[in-house]
Design a protein around this motif. Structure first.
Motif, PDB file in Angstrom:
ATOM      1  N   CYS A  64       0.148  -1.341  -0.093  1.00 11.25           N
ATOM      2  CA  CYS A  64      -0.045  -0.157  -0.099  1.00 11.25           C
ATOM      3  C   CYS A  64       0.910   1.198  -0.133  1.00 11.25           C
ATOM      4  CB  CYS A  64      -0.561  -0.146   0.955  1.00 11.25           C
ATOM      5  SG  CYS A  64      -2.168   1.654   1.772  1.00 11.25           S
ATOM      6  N   ILE A  65       2.209   1.311   1.314  1.00 11.07           N
ATOM      7  CA  ILE A  65       2.786   2.657   0.675  1.00 11.07           C
ATOM      8  C   ILE A  65       3.569   2.653  -0.570  1.00 11.07           C
ATOM      9  CG2 ILE A  65       4.720   3.445   1.940  1.00 11.07           C
ATOM     10  CD1 ILE A  65       4.190   2.144   4.581  1.00 11.07           C
ATOM     11  N   VAL A  66       4.399   1.853  -0.613  1.00  3.59           N
ATOM     12  CA  VAL A  66       4.354   1.849  -2.356  1.00  3.59           C
ATOM     13  C   VAL A  66       3.395   2.527  -3.393  1.00  3.59           C
ATOM     14  CG1 VAL A  66       5.974   0.523  -4.326  1.00  3.59           C
ATOM     15  CG2 VAL A  66       6.121  -0.188  -1.822  1.00  3.59           C
ATOM     16  N   GLU A  67       2.326   1.644  -3.585  1.00  5.90           N
ATOM     17  CA  GLU A  67       1.408   2.105  -4.143  1.00  5.90           C
ATOM     18  C   GLU A  67       1.613   4.142  -3.940  1.00  5.90           C
ATOM     19  OE1 GLU A  67      -1.827  -0.056  -3.881  1.00  5.90           O
ATOM     20  OE2 GLU A  67      -0.851  -2.015  -5.140  1.00  5.90           O
ATOM     21  N   LEU A  68       1.388   4.040  -3.324  1.00  8.23           N
ATOM     22  CA  LEU A  68       0.306   5.394  -2.702  1.00  8.23           C
ATOM     23  C   LEU A  68       1.926   6.379  -3.472  1.00  8.23           C
ATOM     24  CD1 LEU A  68      -0.659   6.117   1.385  1.00  8.23           C
ATOM     25  CD2 LEU A  68      -1.803   5.926  -1.219  1.00  8.23           C
ATOM     26  N   MET A  69       3.133   5.710  -3.129  1.00  9.70           N
ATOM     27  CA  MET A  69       4.201   6.543  -3.250  1.00  9.70           C
ATOM     28  C   MET A  69       4.391   6.638  -4.364  1.00  9.70           C
ATOM     29  SD  MET A  69       7.786   5.192  -1.093  1.00  9.70           S
ATOM     30  CE  MET A  69       7.783   5.581   1.579  1.00  9.70           C
ATOM     31  N   ASP A  70       3.687   5.562  -5.258  1.00  8.47           N
ATOM     32  CA  ASP A  70       3.798   5.826  -6.617  1.00  8.47           C
ATOM     33  C   ASP A  70       2.987   6.766  -7.315  1.00  8.47           C
ATOM     34  OD1 ASP A  70       5.709   4.039  -7.064  1.00  8.47           O
ATOM     35  OD2 ASP A  70       4.184   1.928  -7.773  1.00  8.47           O
ATOM     36  N   LYS A  71       1.977   6.885  -6.838  1.00  4.95           N
ATOM     37  CA  LYS A  71       1.608   7.781  -7.233  1.00  4.95           C
ATOM     38  C   LYS A  71       1.803   9.501  -6.774  1.00  4.95           C
ATOM     39  CE  LYS A  71      -3.425   5.503  -5.691  1.00  4.95           C
ATOM     40  NZ  LYS A  71      -4.263   5.444  -4.952  1.00  4.95           N
ATOM     41  N   LEU A  72       2.820   9.747  -6.271  1.00 11.29           N
ATOM     42  CA  LEU A  72       3.402  10.606  -5.490  1.00 11.29           C
ATOM     43  C   LEU A  72       4.489  10.750  -6.914  1.00 11.29           C
ATOM     44  CD1 LEU A  72       3.831  13.188  -3.729  1.00 11.29           C
ATOM     45  CD2 LEU A  72       5.880  11.785  -2.494  1.00 11.29           C
ATOM     46  N   PHE A  73       5.041  10.211  -7.541  1.00 15.26           N
ATOM     47  CA  PHE A  73       5.817  10.169  -8.727  1.00 15.26           C
ATOM     48  C   PHE A  73       4.967  10.263  -9.622  1.00 15.26           C
ATOM     49  CE2 PHE A  73       9.024   8.406  -5.885  1.00 15.26           C
ATOM     50  CZ  PHE A  73      10.422   8.546  -6.146  1.00 15.26           C
ATOM     51  N   ALA A  74       4.252   9.746  -9.975  1.00  9.37           N
ATOM     52  CA  ALA A  74       3.682   9.908 -11.033  1.00  9.37           C
ATOM     53  C   ALA A  74       3.050  12.002 -11.434  1.00  9.37           C
ATOM     54  CB  ALA A  74       2.011   9.262 -10.608  1.00  9.37           C
ATOM     55  N   ALA A  97      -0.330  16.801  -4.524  1.00  8.77           N
ATOM     56  CA  ALA A  97       0.920  15.929  -3.219  1.00  8.77           C
ATOM     57  C   ALA A  97       0.523  16.424  -1.508  1.00  8.77           C
ATOM     58  CB  ALA A  97       2.070  16.881  -3.667  1.00  8.77           C
ATOM     59  N   PRO A  98      -0.313  17.476  -0.771  1.00  2.68           N
ATOM     60  CA  PRO A  98       0.062  16.784   0.459  1.00  2.68           C
ATOM     61  C   PRO A  98      -1.256  16.091   0.945  1.00  2.68           C
ATOM     62  CG  PRO A  98      -0.502  19.236  -0.738  1.00  2.68           C
ATOM     63  CD  PRO A  98      -0.312  18.363  -2.095  1.00  2.68           C
ATOM     64  N   ALA A  99      -2.165  15.703   0.518  1.00  2.00           N
ATOM     65  CA  ALA A  99      -3.575  14.877   0.886  1.00  2.00           C
ATOM     66  C   ALA A  99      -2.018  13.254   0.253  1.00  2.00           C
ATOM     67  CB  ALA A  99      -4.527  15.111  -0.084  1.00  2.00           C
ATOM     68  N   LEU A 100      -1.473  12.971  -0.783  1.00  2.00           N
ATOM     69  CA  LEU A 100      -0.794  11.896  -1.272  1.00  2.00           C
ATOM     70  C   LEU A 100      -0.398  11.488   0.465  1.00  2.00           C
ATOM     71  CD1 LEU A 100      -0.526  11.452  -4.198  1.00  2.00           C
ATOM     72  CD2 LEU A 100      -0.794  10.164  -2.994  1.00  2.00           C
ATOM     73  N   LEU A 101       0.615  13.009   0.785  1.00  4.08           N
ATOM     74  CA  LEU A 101       1.554  12.337   1.864  1.00  4.08           C
ATOM     75  C   LEU A 101       0.901  12.582   3.634  1.00  4.08           C
ATOM     76  CD1 LEU A 101       4.355  16.180   0.630  1.00  4.08           C
ATOM     77  CD2 LEU A 101       4.310  13.797   0.979  1.00  4.08           C
ATOM     78  N   ASP A 102       0.094  12.775   3.645  1.00  4.01           N
ATOM     79  CA  ASP A 102      -0.716  12.613   4.610  1.00  4.01           C
ATOM     80  C   ASP A 102      -0.840  11.156   5.073  1.00  4.01           C
ATOM     81  OD1 ASP A 102      -1.241  14.793   5.672  1.00  4.01           O
ATOM     82  OD2 ASP A 102      -2.733  15.798   5.319  1.00  4.01           O
ATOM     83  N   LYS A 103      -1.914  10.663   3.788  1.00  2.56           N
ATOM     84  CA  LYS A 103      -1.603   9.007   3.910  1.00  2.56           C
ATOM     85  C   LYS A 103      -0.136   8.272   3.847  1.00  2.56           C
ATOM     86  CE  LYS A 103      -6.144   9.191   0.502  1.00  2.56           C
ATOM     87  NZ  LYS A 103      -6.398   8.776  -0.757  1.00  2.56           N
ATOM     88  N   ILE A 104       0.481   9.059   3.552  1.00  2.00           N
ATOM     89  CA  ILE A 104       1.613   7.851   3.387  1.00  2.00           C
ATOM     90  C   ILE A 104       1.643   8.245   4.586  1.00  2.00           C
ATOM     91  CG2 ILE A 104       4.206   8.271   3.126  1.00  2.00           C
ATOM     92  CD1 ILE A 104       3.260   9.308   0.038  1.00  2.00           C
ATOM     93  N   HIS A 105       2.299   9.593   5.010  1.00  2.00           N
ATOM     94  CA  HIS A 105       3.057   9.478   6.380  1.00  2.00           C
ATOM     95  C   HIS A 105       1.747   8.779   7.520  1.00  2.00           C
ATOM     96  CE1 HIS A 105       3.982  11.947  10.581  1.00  2.00           C
ATOM     97  NE2 HIS A 105       5.012  10.833  10.172  1.00  2.00           N
TER      98      HIS A 105
END
Length: 230
Positions: A64-74, A97-105
């Motif tokens: 799940c974390i890798v998939e979220l990081m991939d969305k950041l790179f996208a 990005a901010p919402a994605l960063l919150d989810k990753i964290h």
């Protein structure tokens, strides 16, 4: 000549730009000028979770974390595809990005509470959380890339060819090899034929005034050989 703290500290003593590194401890203290910004690399953070998945294919949290990081790179991939400048990419990052960063964290924090600290997943969490402030700096600096892969890939020939160069063996040779490789990599980045550039620059170089060095860089050479727009 080694990987201790003295090398980066000496080389970067007055540096006040953006330094982007992995989590190598030699960069953590007494490195750079007072205004230097130390950013971290998302590719390195992602790699630790990928390694955890390799050891445990059922590690749903790491997946799940890798998939979220991939969305950041996208997000940055979209900026490249649309040929955005730094200002436009910065605006896109601020929106997405901010919402994605919150989810990753949030996911990493939750995972860190249930995995063994010495496990691959535990080390991945620890690495990302330790560098979290540095990982978020791309939101503040539009020119900052998510990863330092471009720089690392340009240095890869040094690592793969190191054994072939053992015979160099002196402190004086190291900086000279670094300077030569820097010129070659600059040519590659600018898509300049290295042979053409060197064939034009090297003859008579020993008799050239040091005041003219700026005229001989790959960028200056390219500017001279690029036809002006009509």
């Amino acid at each position: 000549m080694g990987r201790d703290r003295e090398g980066p500290a000496h080389f970067l003593v007055n540096f006040e730009g953006i330094l982007q590194t992995d989590g190598y401890a030699a960069y953590d203290r007494d490195v750079g000028g007072a205004k230097m910004v130390h950013a971290a690399c998302w590719s390195h953070a992602r790699r630790y979770f990928v390694d955890a998945i390799k050891l445990n294919k059922q590690d749903a949290a790491s997946v799940c974390i890798v998939e979220l990081m991939d969305k950041l790179f996208a997000i940055d991939a979209q900026a490249r595809e649309e040929k955005m400048d730094h200002a436009a990419r910065h605006a896109l990052r601020q929106r997405e990005a901010p919402a994605l960063l919150d989810k990753i964290h949030e996911q990493i924090l939750a995972m860190s509470r249930i995995v063994l600290p010495k496990s691959a997943a535990g080390k991945a969490c620890s690495y990302a959380l330790r560098l979290w402030k540095r990982l978020k700096l791309f939101l503040e600096y539009p020119e900052l890339e998510l990863s330092n892969n471009l720089a690392e890939n340009s240095m890869r020939p040094i690592a793969t060819g190191r054994k072939n160069w053992i015979h160099i063996g002196s402190k004086q040779a190291g900086p000279r090899v670094a300077a030569i490789l820097s010129v070659v990599e600059s040519c590659r980045r600018l898509k300049i034929p290295v042979r053409d550039y060197l064939a034009d620059i090297l003859p008579g170089l020993a008799n050239t005034s040091i005041q003219r060095v700026a005229e001989l860089t790959p960028a200056a050479w390219l500017a001279r050989h690029t036809p002006a727009n009509p």
